[in-house]
Design a protein around this motif. Structure first.
Motif, PDB file in Angstrom:
ATOM      1  N   PHE A 241     -15.723 -29.055   3.401  1.00  0.00           N
ATOM      2  CA  PHE A 241     -16.426 -28.270   4.069  1.00  0.00           C
ATOM      3  C   PHE A 241     -15.901 -26.581   4.756  1.00  0.00           C
ATOM      4  CE2 PHE A 241     -16.802 -27.020   8.402  1.00  0.00           C
ATOM      5  CZ  PHE A 241     -18.255 -27.213   9.314  1.00  0.00           C
ATOM      6  N   ARG A 242     -14.475 -27.130   4.160  1.00  0.00           N
ATOM      7  CA  ARG A 242     -14.108 -25.109   4.173  1.00  0.00           C
ATOM      8  C   ARG A 242     -14.174 -24.794   2.661  1.00  0.00           C
ATOM      9  NH1 ARG A 242     -13.474 -21.903   6.293  1.00  0.00           N
ATOM     10  NH2 ARG A 242     -12.274 -20.554   7.502  1.00  0.00           N
ATOM     11  N   GLY A 243     -14.394 -24.888   1.942  1.00  0.00           N
ATOM     12  CA  GLY A 243     -14.471 -24.149   1.086  1.00  0.00           C
ATOM     13  C   GLY A 243     -15.900 -24.032   1.012  1.00  0.00           C
ATOM     14  N   TRP A 244     -16.745 -24.578   1.629  1.00  0.00           N
ATOM     15  CA  TRP A 244     -18.157 -24.164   1.081  1.00  0.00           C
ATOM     16  C   TRP A 244     -18.227 -22.679   2.426  1.00  0.00           C
ATOM     17  CZ3 TRP A 244     -21.493 -24.924   5.612  1.00  0.00           C
ATOM     18  CH2 TRP A 244     -22.700 -24.433   5.365  1.00  0.00           C
ATOM     19  N   CYS A 245     -17.586 -22.843   3.868  1.00  0.00           N
ATOM     20  CA  CYS A 245     -17.600 -22.019   4.804  1.00  0.00           C
ATOM     21  C   CYS A 245     -17.593 -21.369   3.854  1.00  0.00           C
ATOM     22  CB  CYS A 245     -17.190 -22.414   6.088  1.00  0.00           C
ATOM     23  SG  CYS A 245     -17.712 -23.735   7.456  1.00  0.00           S
ATOM     24  N   ALA A 246     -16.149 -20.728   3.104  1.00  0.00           N
ATOM     25  CA  ALA A 246     -15.817 -19.558   3.191  1.00  0.00           C
ATOM     26  C   ALA A 246     -15.933 -19.065   1.977  1.00  0.00           C
ATOM     27  CB  ALA A 246     -14.733 -20.435   2.236  1.00  0.00           C
ATOM     28  N   GLU A 247     -16.700 -20.069   0.872  1.00  0.00           N
ATOM     29  CA  GLU A 247     -17.613 -19.449  -0.284  1.00  0.00           C
ATOM     30  C   GLU A 247     -18.724 -19.158  -0.414  1.00  0.00           C
ATOM     31  OE1 GLU A 247     -15.677 -20.887  -3.536  1.00  0.00           O
ATOM     32  OE2 GLU A 247     -13.585 -21.268  -2.710  1.00  0.00           O
ATOM     33  N   SER A 248     -19.591 -19.907   0.160  1.00  0.00           N
ATOM     34  CA  SER A 248     -21.390 -20.488  -0.095  1.00  0.00           C
ATOM     35  C   SER A 248     -21.949 -19.002   0.879  1.00  0.00           C
ATOM     36  CB  SER A 248     -21.300 -21.477   0.542  1.00  0.00           C
ATOM     37  OG  SER A 248     -22.862 -21.547   0.270  1.00  0.00           O
ATOM     38  N   VAL A 249     -22.780 -18.759  -0.022  1.00  0.00           N
ATOM     39  CA  VAL A 249     -23.632 -17.423   0.559  1.00  0.00           C
ATOM     40  C   VAL A 249     -24.425 -17.742   0.929  1.00  0.00           C
ATOM     41  CG1 VAL A 249     -23.341 -15.340  -1.759  1.00  0.00           C
ATOM     42  CG2 VAL A 249     -25.043 -17.617  -1.808  1.00  0.00           C
ATOM     43  N   LEU A 279     -17.618 -22.162  21.059  1.00  0.00           N
ATOM     44  CA  LEU A 279     -19.103 -21.517  20.589  1.00  0.00           C
ATOM     45  C   LEU A 279     -19.684 -22.489  20.433  1.00  0.00           C
ATOM     46  CD1 LEU A 279     -16.536 -20.012  17.875  1.00  0.00           C
ATOM     47  CD2 LEU A 279     -17.840 -19.091  20.020  1.00  0.00           C
ATOM     48  N   LEU A 280     -20.564 -23.934  21.358  1.00  0.00           N
ATOM     49  CA  LEU A 280     -20.895 -24.780  20.744  1.00  0.00           C
ATOM     50  C   LEU A 280     -22.603 -24.583  20.247  1.00  0.00           C
ATOM     51  CD1 LEU A 280     -21.145 -28.036  20.768  1.00  0.00           C
ATOM     52  CD2 LEU A 280     -22.393 -28.239  23.194  1.00  0.00           C
ATOM     53  N   VAL A 281     -23.146 -23.938  20.960  1.00  0.00           N
ATOM     54  CA  VAL A 281     -24.570 -23.021  19.898  1.00  0.00           C
ATOM     55  C   VAL A 281     -24.764 -22.870  18.429  1.00  0.00           C
ATOM     56  CG1 VAL A 281     -26.742 -21.541  19.901  1.00  0.00           C
ATOM     57  CG2 VAL A 281     -25.310 -22.162  22.181  1.00  0.00           C
ATOM     58  N   LYS A 282     -23.790 -22.239  18.066  1.00  0.00           N
ATOM     59  CA  LYS A 282     -23.568 -21.636  16.850  1.00  0.00           C
ATOM     60  C   LYS A 282     -23.383 -22.321  16.227  1.00  0.00           C
ATOM     61  CE  LYS A 282     -22.624 -16.963  17.966  1.00  0.00           C
ATOM     62  NZ  LYS A 282     -20.998 -15.540  17.935  1.00  0.00           N
ATOM     63  N   ARG A 283     -22.181 -23.742  16.534  1.00  0.00           N
ATOM     64  CA  ARG A 283     -21.530 -24.696  15.869  1.00  0.00           C
ATOM     65  C   ARG A 283     -22.930 -25.560  15.055  1.00  0.00           C
ATOM     66  NH1 ARG A 283     -18.158 -27.741  17.445  1.00  0.00           N
ATOM     67  NH2 ARG A 283     -17.927 -27.385  19.788  1.00  0.00           N
ATOM     68  N   THR A 284     -23.760 -26.192  16.703  1.00  0.00           N
ATOM     69  CA  THR A 284     -24.700 -26.329  16.381  1.00  0.00           C
ATOM     70  C   THR A 284     -26.220 -26.230  15.153  1.00  0.00           C
ATOM     71  OG1 THR A 284     -25.041 -26.983  18.462  1.00  0.00           O
ATOM     72  CG2 THR A 284     -26.922 -27.406  16.967  1.00  0.00           C
ATOM     73  N   MET A 285     -25.978 -24.269  14.289  1.00  0.00           N
ATOM     74  CA  MET A 285     -26.724 -24.330  13.418  1.00  0.00           C
ATOM     75  C   MET A 285     -25.732 -24.365  12.258  1.00  0.00           C
ATOM     76  SD  MET A 285     -28.625 -20.557  15.918  1.00  0.00           S
ATOM     77  CE  MET A 285     -26.968 -20.086  16.200  1.00  0.00           C
ATOM     78  N   LEU A 286     -24.366 -24.457  12.631  1.00  0.00           N
ATOM     79  CA  LEU A 286     -23.928 -24.106  11.778  1.00  0.00           C
ATOM     80  C   LEU A 286     -22.970 -25.817  10.587  1.00  0.00           C
ATOM     81  CD1 LEU A 286     -20.827 -23.756   9.177  1.00  0.00           C
ATOM     82  CD2 LEU A 286     -20.066 -24.672  11.747  1.00  0.00           C
ATOM     83  N   MET A 287     -23.954 -26.690  11.770  1.00  0.00           N
ATOM     84  CA  MET A 287     -23.899 -28.086  11.696  1.00  0.00           C
ATOM     85  C   MET A 287     -24.675 -28.578  10.819  1.00  0.00           C
ATOM     86  SD  MET A 287     -20.525 -28.511  11.615  1.00  0.00           S
ATOM     87  CE  MET A 287     -20.126 -30.247  10.798  1.00  0.00           C
ATOM     88  N   GLN A 288     -26.223 -28.228  11.251  1.00  0.00           N
ATOM     89  CA  GLN A 288     -27.375 -28.540  10.363  1.00  0.00           C
ATOM     90  C   GLN A 288     -27.675 -27.645   8.954  1.00  0.00           C
ATOM     91  OE1 GLN A 288     -29.906 -30.099  11.954  1.00  0.00           O
ATOM     92  NE2 GLN A 288     -30.724 -30.449   9.795  1.00  0.00           N
ATOM     93  N   THR A 289     -26.917 -26.073   8.800  1.00  0.00           N
ATOM     94  CA  THR A 289     -26.902 -25.423   7.509  1.00  0.00           C
ATOM     95  C   THR A 289     -26.378 -26.737   7.005  1.00  0.00           C
ATOM     96  OG1 THR A 289     -27.480 -23.335   8.451  1.00  0.00           O
ATOM     97  CG2 THR A 289     -26.681 -23.410   6.487  1.00  0.00           C
ATOM     98  N   TRP A 290     -25.001 -27.345   7.107  1.00  0.00           N
ATOM     99  CA  TRP A 290     -23.857 -27.839   6.312  1.00  0.00           C
ATOM    100  C   TRP A 290     -24.414 -29.374   5.931  1.00  0.00           C
ATOM    101  CZ3 TRP A 290     -20.360 -28.629   3.520  1.00  0.00           C
ATOM    102  CH2 TRP A 290     -19.364 -29.605   2.792  1.00  0.00           C
ATOM    103  N   ALA A 291     -25.495 -30.155   7.135  1.00  0.00           N
ATOM    104  CA  ALA A 291     -26.151 -31.099   6.725  1.00  0.00           C
ATOM    105  C   ALA A 291     -27.453 -30.601   5.398  1.00  0.00           C
ATOM    106  CB  ALA A 291     -26.778 -31.397   7.855  1.00  0.00           C
ATOM    107  N   ASP A 292     -28.143 -29.372   5.868  1.00  0.00           N
ATOM    108  CA  ASP A 292     -29.381 -28.965   5.020  1.00  0.00           C
ATOM    109  C   ASP A 292     -29.182 -28.939   3.614  1.00  0.00           C
ATOM    110  OD1 ASP A 292     -31.443 -29.301   6.629  1.00  0.00           O
ATOM    111  OD2 ASP A 292     -31.442 -26.773   6.989  1.00  0.00           O
ATOM    112  N   PHE A 293     -27.747 -27.998   2.864  1.00  0.00           N
ATOM    113  CA  PHE A 293     -26.769 -28.115   1.862  1.00  0.00           C
ATOM    114  C   PHE A 293     -26.511 -29.514   1.348  1.00  0.00           C
ATOM    115  CE2 PHE A 293     -22.919 -27.687  -0.270  1.00  0.00           C
ATOM    116  CZ  PHE A 293     -23.554 -26.833  -1.652  1.00  0.00           C
ATOM    117  N   CYS A 294     -25.982 -30.413   1.963  1.00  0.00           N
ATOM    118  CA  CYS A 294     -25.513 -31.245   1.804  1.00  0.00           C
ATOM    119  C   CYS A 294     -26.946 -32.716   0.498  1.00  0.00           C
ATOM    120  CB  CYS A 294     -24.866 -32.276   2.772  1.00  0.00           C
ATOM    121  SG  CYS A 294     -23.388 -32.320   3.230  1.00  0.00           S
ATOM    122  N   ALA A 295     -28.232 -32.024   1.663  1.00  0.00           N
ATOM    123  CA  ALA A 295     -28.936 -32.569   2.035  1.00  0.00           C
ATOM    124  C   ALA A 295     -29.833 -32.092  -0.135  1.00  0.00           C
ATOM    125  CB  ALA A 295     -30.355 -33.105   2.415  1.00  0.00           C
TER     126      ALA A 295
END
Length: 300
Positions: A241-249, A279-295
């Motif tokens: 997850f951290r690698g994706w956060c740092a490197e994914s466009v 930062l709950l609002v921004k993290r909500t968007m982050l975790m949904q984006t991560w879930a979309d990437f996982c899928a």
């Protein structure tokens, strides 16, 4: 003829009240069941000798040194209890000084950090397809751990009382967090779907085989082993997850948002002072984006 497992249960029951939280007792139970149970659990405690203790410790002494040293101390305490209780006689075969230190490498020289190999984030979507084709509570727990970027222990100990399914929010109390602070985790739509499919047979979201007990760490590891990836750990997916956060466009979220998602403290004290919220609002968007990437819904 009292067994080692019976002595372990009696020792934990006797000391549970003096331990600061239930998590400590479950850690004792899980490590003993996972690493010692199959070898010495059913044996008469009087028959546990040095060779058997080494047989328990040796397989994990090099690779899981911190776990192994804690396990050795726990076995020593239980055998001491058994001796005082007149269930065995003689010196303790799990003692370190002047005894096991001659048979096992110095744990301080092996290093205290356990390494957690990470799955390459670029290959995660393919892995998730394989994971989601597997059945069982442990497989769902691994999936949930990946989606929430949480530690294995936090997921295994997750209780329904901590989770607002309708509000898509999981609040882990401070006593269950490594940093000792409450951590709120926004749940993506796939994470919520996992919860909705889990039967409520226990207080725990991901219960173990025995009533009232959590899954063991080895149960989650076994899922990865059955997928022919024994080199990967559940903890390693936090690094994914951290690698994706740092490197994914595809990820344009600020560093502090990603660090909050991992329940990390910001290293810069001045910056941290200005970021007292979670930062709950921004993290909500982050975790949904991560879930979309996982899928596999987004790439890059």
């Amino acid at each position: 003829m009292i067994t080692f497992d019976q002595c372990a249960s009696a020792y934990i029951a006797a000391h549970r009240g003096s331990w600061k939280n239930a998590k400590h007792a479950s850690q004792w139970e899980n490590t003993l069941e996972t690493y010692a149970g199959l070898i010495i659990g059913a044996m008469p405690v009087a028959s546990v000798d040095t060779a058997l203790v080494v047989k328990v410790l040796n397989p994990i002494w090099q690779d899981k040194t911190e776990t192994a040293t804690r396990l050795r101390g726990r076995i020593e305490s239980i055998l001491d209890w058994a001796t005082v209780s007149k269930f065995r006689v003689g010196e303790n075969p799990a003692r370190w000084r002047g005894h096991l230190e001659n048979l096992l490498a110095d744990p301080n020289k092996l290093g205290r950090v356990e390494h957690h190999p990470a799955w390459p984030w670029q290959e995660l979507a393919e892995f998730m397809v394989q994971l989601r084709s597997r059945e069982g509570v442990a497989a769902r727990a691994v999936d949930f751990a990946i989606l929430t970027a949480c530690h294995s222990g936090e997921v295994r100990g997750a209780a329904w009382a901590e989770i607002d399914v309708e509000g898509a929010l999981w609040t882990i109390p401070a006593e269950r967090m490594k940093a000792g602070r409450e951590h709120r985790i926004p749940l993506s739509s796939p994470a919520v779907e996992i919860l909705k499919r889990m039967p409520r047979v226990d207080d725990l979201v991901f219960p173990g085989r025995r009533q009232g007990t959590a899954l063991s760490d080895m149960s989650l590891t076994a899922v990865l082993r059955r997928m022919s990836r024994p080199d990967i750990t559940v903890h390693g997916f936090r690094s994914t997850f951290r690698g994706w956060c740092a490197e994914s466009v595809a990820n344009s979220f600020p560093r502090e948002v990603c660090e909050h998602a991992l329940a990390h403290s910001l290293p810069d004290k001045v910056e941290a002072a200005y970021r007292r919220g979670d930062l709950l609002v921004k993290r909500t968007m982050l975790m949904q984006t991560w879930a979309d990437f996982c899928a596999g819904k987004i790439t890059g």
